[in-house]
Scaffold this motif. Structure first.
Motif, PDB file in Angstrom:
ATOM      1  N   VAL A 100       0.842  -1.200   0.000  1.00 32.78           N
ATOM      2  CA  VAL A 100       0.000   0.000   0.000  1.00 32.78           C
ATOM      3  C   VAL A 100       0.879   1.253   0.000  1.00 32.78           C
ATOM      4  O   VAL A 100       0.606   2.213  -0.725  1.00 32.78           O
ATOM      5  CB  VAL A 100      -0.976  -0.014   1.194  1.00 32.78           C
ATOM      6  CG1 VAL A 100      -1.688   1.319   1.345  1.00 32.78           C
ATOM      7  CG2 VAL A 100      -1.992  -1.143   1.033  1.00 32.78           C
ATOM      8  N   GLU A 103       2.162   1.708  -3.476  1.00 31.13           N
ATOM      9  CA  GLU A 103       1.088   2.199  -4.351  1.00 31.13           C
ATOM     10  C   GLU A 103       0.885   3.698  -4.142  1.00 31.13           C
ATOM     11  O   GLU A 103       0.770   4.461  -5.099  1.00 31.13           O
ATOM     12  CB  GLU A 103      -0.211   1.432  -4.070  1.00 31.13           C
ATOM     13  CG  GLU A 103      -1.391   1.860  -4.903  1.00 31.13           C
ATOM     14  CD  GLU A 103      -1.407   1.288  -6.302  1.00 31.13           C
ATOM     15  OE1 GLU A 103      -2.219   1.754  -7.104  1.00 31.13           O
ATOM     16  OE2 GLU A 103      -0.604   0.380  -6.610  1.00 31.13           O
ATOM     17  N   GLN A 108       3.453   1.414  -8.869  1.00 29.98           N
ATOM     18  CA  GLN A 108       2.461   0.366  -9.069  1.00 29.98           C
ATOM     19  C   GLN A 108       3.095  -1.006  -9.243  1.00 29.98           C
ATOM     20  O   GLN A 108       2.603  -1.989  -8.703  1.00 29.98           O
ATOM     21  CB  GLN A 108       1.578   0.697 -10.270  1.00 29.98           C
ATOM     22  CG  GLN A 108       0.670   1.882 -10.024  1.00 29.98           C
ATOM     23  CD  GLN A 108      -0.256   2.146 -11.191  1.00 29.98           C
ATOM     24  OE1 GLN A 108      -0.006   1.730 -12.314  1.00 29.98           O
ATOM     25  NE2 GLN A 108      -1.344   2.845 -10.923  1.00 29.98           N
ATOM     26  N   ALA A 111       4.288  -2.248  -5.922  1.00 23.17           N
ATOM     27  CA  ALA A 111       3.131  -2.595  -5.097  1.00 23.17           C
ATOM     28  C   ALA A 111       2.572  -3.955  -5.503  1.00 23.17           C
ATOM     29  O   ALA A 111       2.261  -4.785  -4.643  1.00 23.17           O
ATOM     30  CB  ALA A 111       2.059  -1.515  -5.221  1.00 23.17           C
ATOM     31  N   GLU A 112       2.468  -4.190  -6.809  1.00 19.32           N
ATOM     32  CA  GLU A 112       1.942  -5.473  -7.284  1.00 19.32           C
ATOM     33  C   GLU A 112       2.860  -6.630  -6.909  1.00 19.32           C
ATOM     34  O   GLU A 112       2.389  -7.699  -6.517  1.00 19.32           O
ATOM     35  CB  GLU A 112       1.728  -5.436  -8.797  1.00 19.32           C
ATOM     36  CG  GLU A 112       0.540  -4.602  -9.207  1.00 19.32           C
ATOM     37  CD  GLU A 112       0.307  -4.605 -10.706  1.00 19.32           C
ATOM     38  OE1 GLU A 112       0.629  -5.616 -11.371  1.00 19.32           O
ATOM     39  OE2 GLU A 112      -0.201  -3.595 -11.210  1.00 19.32           O
ATOM     40  N   ALA A 115       2.319  -7.303  -3.304  1.00 24.63           N
ATOM     41  CA  ALA A 115       0.989  -7.876  -3.102  1.00 24.63           C
ATOM     42  C   ALA A 115       0.965  -9.353  -3.497  1.00 24.63           C
ATOM     43  O   ALA A 115       0.358 -10.181  -2.804  1.00 24.63           O
ATOM     44  CB  ALA A 115      -0.047  -7.086  -3.898  1.00 24.63           C
ATOM     45  N   ARG A 129      -7.343  -4.948  -2.304  1.00 25.52           N
ATOM     46  CA  ARG A 129      -7.297  -3.502  -2.028  1.00 25.52           C
ATOM     47  C   ARG A 129      -6.713  -2.732  -3.199  1.00 25.52           C
ATOM     48  O   ARG A 129      -7.221  -1.678  -3.576  1.00 25.52           O
ATOM     49  CB  ARG A 129      -6.460  -3.223  -0.773  1.00 25.52           C
ATOM     50  CG  ARG A 129      -7.195  -3.475   0.514  1.00 25.52           C
ATOM     51  CD  ARG A 129      -6.347  -3.217   1.725  1.00 25.52           C
ATOM     52  NE  ARG A 129      -5.967  -1.814   1.858  1.00 25.52           N
ATOM     53  CZ  ARG A 129      -5.097  -1.368   2.732  1.00 25.52           C
ATOM     54  NH1 ARG A 129      -4.495  -2.205   3.556  1.00 25.52           N
ATOM     55  NH2 ARG A 129      -4.809  -0.089   2.803  1.00 25.52           N
ATOM     56  N   LEU A 130      -5.630  -3.242  -3.768  1.00 28.09           N
ATOM     57  CA  LEU A 130      -5.018  -2.564  -4.906  1.00 28.09           C
ATOM     58  C   LEU A 130      -5.959  -2.566  -6.105  1.00 28.09           C
ATOM     59  O   LEU A 130      -6.035  -1.576  -6.851  1.00 28.09           O
ATOM     60  CB  LEU A 130      -3.689  -3.217  -5.281  1.00 28.09           C
ATOM     61  CG  LEU A 130      -2.540  -3.067  -4.294  1.00 28.09           C
ATOM     62  CD1 LEU A 130      -1.302  -3.792  -4.805  1.00 28.09           C
ATOM     63  CD2 LEU A 130      -2.221  -1.608  -4.009  1.00 28.09           C
ATOM     64  N   ARG A 134      -7.194   0.768  -8.000  1.00 27.13           N
ATOM     65  CA  ARG A 134      -7.003   0.933  -9.454  1.00 27.13           C
ATOM     66  C   ARG A 134      -8.339   1.191 -10.141  1.00 27.13           C
ATOM     67  O   ARG A 134      -8.444   2.039 -11.027  1.00 27.13           O
ATOM     68  CB  ARG A 134      -6.336  -0.293 -10.064  1.00 27.13           C
ATOM     69  CG  ARG A 134      -4.966  -0.600  -9.535  1.00 27.13           C
ATOM     70  CD  ARG A 134      -3.874   0.227 -10.188  1.00 27.13           C
ATOM     71  NE  ARG A 134      -2.615   0.049  -9.476  1.00 27.13           N
ATOM     72  CZ  ARG A 134      -1.768  -0.936  -9.694  1.00 27.13           C
ATOM     73  NH1 ARG A 134      -2.011  -1.833 -10.618  1.00 27.13           N
ATOM     74  NH2 ARG A 134      -0.660  -1.012  -8.984  1.00 27.13           N
ATOM     75  N   LEU A 146      -5.624  -7.452 -11.145  1.00 29.33           N
ATOM     76  CA  LEU A 146      -5.421  -7.703  -9.716  1.00 29.33           C
ATOM     77  C   LEU A 146      -6.550  -8.549  -9.122  1.00 29.33           C
ATOM     78  O   LEU A 146      -6.298  -9.433  -8.293  1.00 29.33           O
ATOM     79  CB  LEU A 146      -5.267  -6.379  -8.970  1.00 29.33           C
ATOM     80  CG  LEU A 146      -3.968  -5.638  -9.285  1.00 29.33           C
ATOM     81  CD1 LEU A 146      -4.044  -4.195  -8.826  1.00 29.33           C
ATOM     82  CD2 LEU A 146      -2.776  -6.347  -8.650  1.00 29.33           C
TER      83      LEU A 146
END
Length: 190
Positions: A100, A103, A108, A111-112, A115, A129-130, A134, A146
């Protein structure tokens, strides 16, 4: 005259004394509790010192707490360092918090990656959440990707949201539950 068992009665001062005794014997939950008491009393420095003691004794929740304090203070790098320490010590929820942060910093891809690492360890919540973030930002393709990843990790709620994204995109067939790939495990988002 009433008889009280150990720890009963005596008010807040007595309870703090008992927590302090437990903390002195190595109880990290007692340290975290005392840190909360110090924080509520406005003693941020004292709260951080106690939380750091718990973290130094291996408590990853204390590291996450400290990271949150750093984050609130605007110290993103300090927060990230503490979340990484908690993750490196085996707390996969810290990976989600770190994702988070990445992000929010505009990273991004980072973050991915985080995640997916969290999902591989059983925490699909951050993928979900992501995906929501998005989608709200207008990146429907990113949201769909995601949601699919969360669904592939067993998140049934993400599968429902994925169907909704497909339906909004006009793909009625892709929105049908019978055409969606079933999740591989049985976890779900809150």
């Amino acid at each position: 005259m009433s008889r009280r068992g150990p720890g009963e009665g005596g008010g807040p001062a007595r309870r703090r004394t008992l927590y302090r005794q437990a903390a002195d014997r190595g109880d990290t939950l007692a340290l975290i509790h005392l840190a909360g008491v110090r924080e509520k009393a406005g003693d941020q420095q004292g709260a951080e010192t106690l939380a750091r003691q718990a973290a130094d004794r291996g408590d990853t929740l204390a590291l996450i707490h400290l990271a949150g304090v750093r984050e609130k203070a605007g110290d993103q790098q300090g927060a990230e360092t503490l979340y990484r320490q908690a993750a490196n010590r085996g707390n996969f929820f810290a990976l989600g918090d770190l994702a988070v942060l990445r992000e929010e910093a505009g990273d991004q891809q980072g973050a991915e990656t985080l995640a997916r690492q969290a999902a591989d360890r059983g925490n699909t919540t951050v993928l979900f959440r992501l995906a929501v973030v998005r989608g709200m930002a207008g990146d429907q393709q990113g949201a769909e990707t995601l949601y699919r990843q969360a669904a592939d990790h067993g998140d049934f709620i993400a599968l429902i949201h994925l169907a909704g994204v497909r339906e909004k995109a006009g793909d009625q067939q892709g929105a049908e539950p019978s055409t969606a790939r079933p999740p591989t495990t049985a976890t779900s988002s809150p």
